[in-house]
Design a protein around this motif. Structure first.
Motif, short mmCIF file in Angstrom:
data_model
loop_
_atom_site.label_atom_id
_atom_site.label_comp_id
_atom_site.label_asym_id
_atom_site.label_seq_id
_atom_site.Cartn_x
_atom_site.Cartn_y
_atom_site.Cartn_z
N ARG A 49 0.47 5.50 -0.05
CA ARG A 49 -0.12 7.11 0.09
C ARG A 49 0.72 8.26 0.12
O ARG A 49 1.94 8.13 0.28
CB ARG A 49 -1.14 6.95 1.07
CG ARG A 49 -0.68 7.01 2.58
CD ARG A 49 -1.79 6.91 3.51
NE ARG A 49 -1.34 6.75 4.92
CZ ARG A 49 -0.89 7.80 5.59
NH1 ARG A 49 -1.23 9.15 4.95
NH2 ARG A 49 -0.95 7.69 6.96
N ILE A 50 0.31 9.43 -0.24
CA ILE A 50 1.15 10.47 0.06
C ILE A 50 0.96 11.31 1.24
O ILE A 50 -0.35 11.29 1.75
CB ILE A 50 0.75 11.56 -1.13
CG1 ILE A 50 0.94 11.00 -2.46
CG2 ILE A 50 1.55 12.92 -0.99
CD1 ILE A 50 2.48 10.33 -2.69
N TRP A 62 3.02 2.58 8.75
CA TRP A 62 3.41 3.34 7.55
C TRP A 62 4.85 3.80 7.69
O TRP A 62 5.26 4.61 8.64
CB TRP A 62 2.50 4.65 7.17
CG TRP A 62 1.14 4.39 6.67
CD1 TRP A 62 0.04 4.09 7.71
CD2 TRP A 62 0.63 4.04 5.66
NE1 TRP A 62 -1.11 3.63 7.03
CE2 TRP A 62 -0.83 3.74 5.64
CE3 TRP A 62 1.26 4.00 4.25
CZ2 TRP A 62 -1.53 3.31 4.56
CZ3 TRP A 62 0.54 3.49 3.13
CH2 TRP A 62 -0.86 3.31 3.08
N ASP A 105 0.82 -1.04 -0.09
CA ASP A 105 -0.10 0.00 0.06
C ASP A 105 0.85 1.23 0.14
O ASP A 105 1.87 1.22 0.69
CB ASP A 105 -1.00 0.09 1.17
CG ASP A 105 -1.85 -1.14 1.21
OD1 ASP A 105 -2.18 -1.33 0.29
OD2 ASP A 105 -2.06 -1.60 2.25
#
Length: 629
Positions: free
Chosen positions: A440-441, A473, A438
């Motif tokens: 994401r920004i 993350w 996964d």
């Protein structure tokens, strides 16, 4: 399969016992009862059981002047011998085994032996400096060091740094056993060390959550940190990478990137085991051009620098012939449009399918064959990682039918995060995230990653781990954008130059633009807290001599590099190369040098990225003088 064994390629290490193993384990035999290997020893056992007689490795024998090969069954027997020799030390589970060897059979044998005993390999770059190696040995608390030469060990020992965990040093290129030295460290020759191997009744193998490696980061911005990678991390990354970029038993890899780097460990070492491919070990980077012709690989895992060298060689071949240069440009342009149509990518230049097909038949196909010949003539897949690949090189290679797949990753993610695919290849991006990963920004456009490949953490650095991983993350430190699933890297969060006027510039983009010109071997852009951007460039020596002659300068004296005429001519070329950048991002001053930046002089990382924190002090006096002017 063409090239599987090769003309003049002989079997090595094929004892009578190994021959019996090969006879009893046919390639048609079903794999062992491991549904899907979960640890690296399970992966090797699964491969040996599936294709015992297939070629596993190929290595050059300098004494016989020939390439020699080893089957999977023969390799397994070698690994067993190394495992038994290492096990005589009765090390505890999780003990660190430092490996200071060039790519080759010895390096992978000690790696597999350590893994089989649930120990932790600590791969070291074979040409790293002694101080860096000593730091890693001390920080990792390595119990064993396996190295090549007595000179390597003497250089480390001469630093007189305490290495309390080190019990034994094994050296490949000596022949006699030495007595234990002060502190209880014994230094042994490899052959006697292996000869004392004893069969072990039972070995407790590692489990998924045991460490599979302690890999120290390149240290582009400071002291290297030990990245803790588990078997689950690495094996999951292998399977996910294979799902995106398929390899098969008929493929042949050429391994030349250091096995101390996770990119080569996963993509060029463990992945071929999973796929059943053969890996040939290149003799050295300096002999890579010859080895490409001899081995004729079908898959190449590389950093951009190698593609840049081949591109520069192509450009040199075209010099002095405007007709050939024009034909080359037409071929690349037509091929690029053809590639974009196949990949459903937008392109600016006009051109009809019919005309492009005609240009391909008349011009581009011949040029493409010459490019393919630089790689041995059989390359079907070239992976580029470790640093950005410049747009002109990607356009050239892809336009001429060489399938370059740009990917992205980091040591902390085992390492592959994303990579393009043969049927989904946008070279302006690093592709889509691997299955199960996964992305994401986050804040400041930083790319965040979550998945089974994310490291356990940094060795003995809990605070650094907590900063790097938040709620699962991982902070990559890279700025990125995600468009329709494809990831585009924008630059480093910490490598953005902020001038004294408040302008922000990504130095990597500038450096890529500059090194597109074959005159420039390397480029380093700087200007943090300064009024303008400047750069230092390493010049290609033959091209510098040509340029100097045109300026009526003697190219030999070092002072010619500082001549106003030389700097002005180079700066003019740099301005043309960076004309698409904002005016504040274009270098306004330049320093010239002919001395390349290398791993040995500590100005490059093992994956050939600039060590900015080393370059800045190395050129501090010249940079200060430049800005004073």
């Amino acid at each position: 399969m063409e090239g599987a064994t090769g003309v003049g390629c002989n079997r090595i290490g094929c004892s009578e016992r190994a021959k019996c193993i090969i006879r009893s384990m046919r390639p048609t035999q079903h794999p062992p009862a491991i549904a899907k290997p979960r640890t690296l020893p399970e992966l090797l056992a699964w491969r040996v059981g599936a294709t015992p007689a297939a070629e596993a490795y190929r290595q050059f024998n300098a004494q016989r002047n020939t390439w020699e090969s080893l089957s999977w069954a023969e390799f397994a027997e070698r690994v067993a011998r190394w495992t038994n020799a290492l096990n005589r030390l009765q090390l505890p589970r999780g003990a660190r085994i430092a490996i200071l060897l060039p790519n080759g059979l010895d390096a992978v044998c000690i790696d597999q032996a350590a893994l089989a005993l649930a120990c932790v390999p600590v791969p070291l770059h074979a040409i790293d400096n002694p101080a860096s190696i000593a730091y890693i040995l001390r920080d990792s608390e390595a119990s064993v060091l396996v190295a090549s030469t007595i000179e390597q060990w003497n250089a480390i020992a001469s630093l007189a740094q305490p290495l309390p965990g080190l019990r034994e040093v094994v050296l490949r290129d000596i022949t006699t056993i030495r007595a234990p030295e002060a502190g209880g460290v014994s230094v042994m020759a490899l052959d006697p060390w292996l000869a004392r191997a004893e069969q072990v009744a039972a070995i407790q193998p590692p489990v998924e959550d045991d460490l599979a490696a302690l890999v120290y980061t390149s240290g582009t911005t400071g002291k290297p940190k030990g990245v803790m990678l588990t078997h689950r991390n690495v094996v999951s990354n292998v399977w996910a990478s294979l799902a995106r970029v398929a390899a098969n038993p008929s493929d042949l890899f050429l391994s030349f990137l250091p096995l101390s780097h996770t990119f080569e460990r996963t993509a060029g070492y463990y992945l071929p085991i999973a796929a059943g491919c053969c890996v040939a070990f290149a003799r050295s980077v300096s002999q890579l051009a010859e080895d490409l012709q001899a081995v004729r690989p079908t898959i190449l895992v590389s950093v951009p620098r190698i593609y840049e060298r081949i591109y520069a060689r192509l450009q040199a071949m075209l010099e002095g012939s405007p007709l050939r240069q024009r034909a080359f440009e037409l071929a690349v342009a037509a091929g690029w449009r053809r590639f974009c149509r196949e990949q459903h990518l937008a392109f600016d230049a006009a051109g009809s399918r019919t005309l492009d097909a005609l240009l391909w038949l008349l011009v581009a196909r011949g040029v493409a064959r010459r490019l393919q010949a630089q790689f041995g003539g059989r390359l079907r897949l070239a992976v580029s990682g470790g640093a950005p690949l410049s747009a002109p090189i990607a356009r050239c290679f892809l336009g001429l039918g060489l399938p370059v797949l740009q990917g992205y990753g980091m040591t902390e993610t085992s390492p592959v995060i994303a990579v393009n695919a043969l049927d989904d290849n946008d070279p302006a991006t690093v592709g889509r995230a691997l299955p199960g990963v996964d992305v994401r920004i986050g804040d400041n456009h930083e790319l965040l990653v979550r998945g089974p490949g994310v490291m356990r953490g940094y060795w003995k650095r809990d605070e650094d781990t907590a900063r790097a991983i938040e709620e699962g993350w991982l902070h990559t430190g890279d700025q990125a954008a995600i468009d329709a699933g494809r990831i585009r890297i924008l630059g480093r969060v910490k490598e953005i130059i902020v001038t004294s006027t408040g302008e922000k510039i990504a130095p990597v983009d500038l450096e890529l633009a500059i090194t597109a010109d074959p005159l420039f071997e390397q480029a380093y852009a700087f200007g943090d807290n300064r009024p303008f951007i400047a750069c230092i460039v390493v010049l290609n020596r033959p091209r510098w001599e040509h340029l100097a002659a045109g300026l009526h300068l003697d190219p030999a004296p070092p002072e010619s590099l500082a001549a106003p005429a030389a700097r002005a001519a180079v700066l003019e070329r740099i301005r043309a190369l960076t004309s698409n950048f904002p005016h504040y991002a274009q270098p306004r001053a330049v320093l010239l040098t002919l001395e390349p930046w290398t791993v040995e002089n500590t100005l490059l990382t093992p994956t050939l990225k600039l060590k900015r924190n080393n370059l800045a002090p190395h050129f501090a006096a010249q940079i200060e003088a430049l800005y004073r002017r």
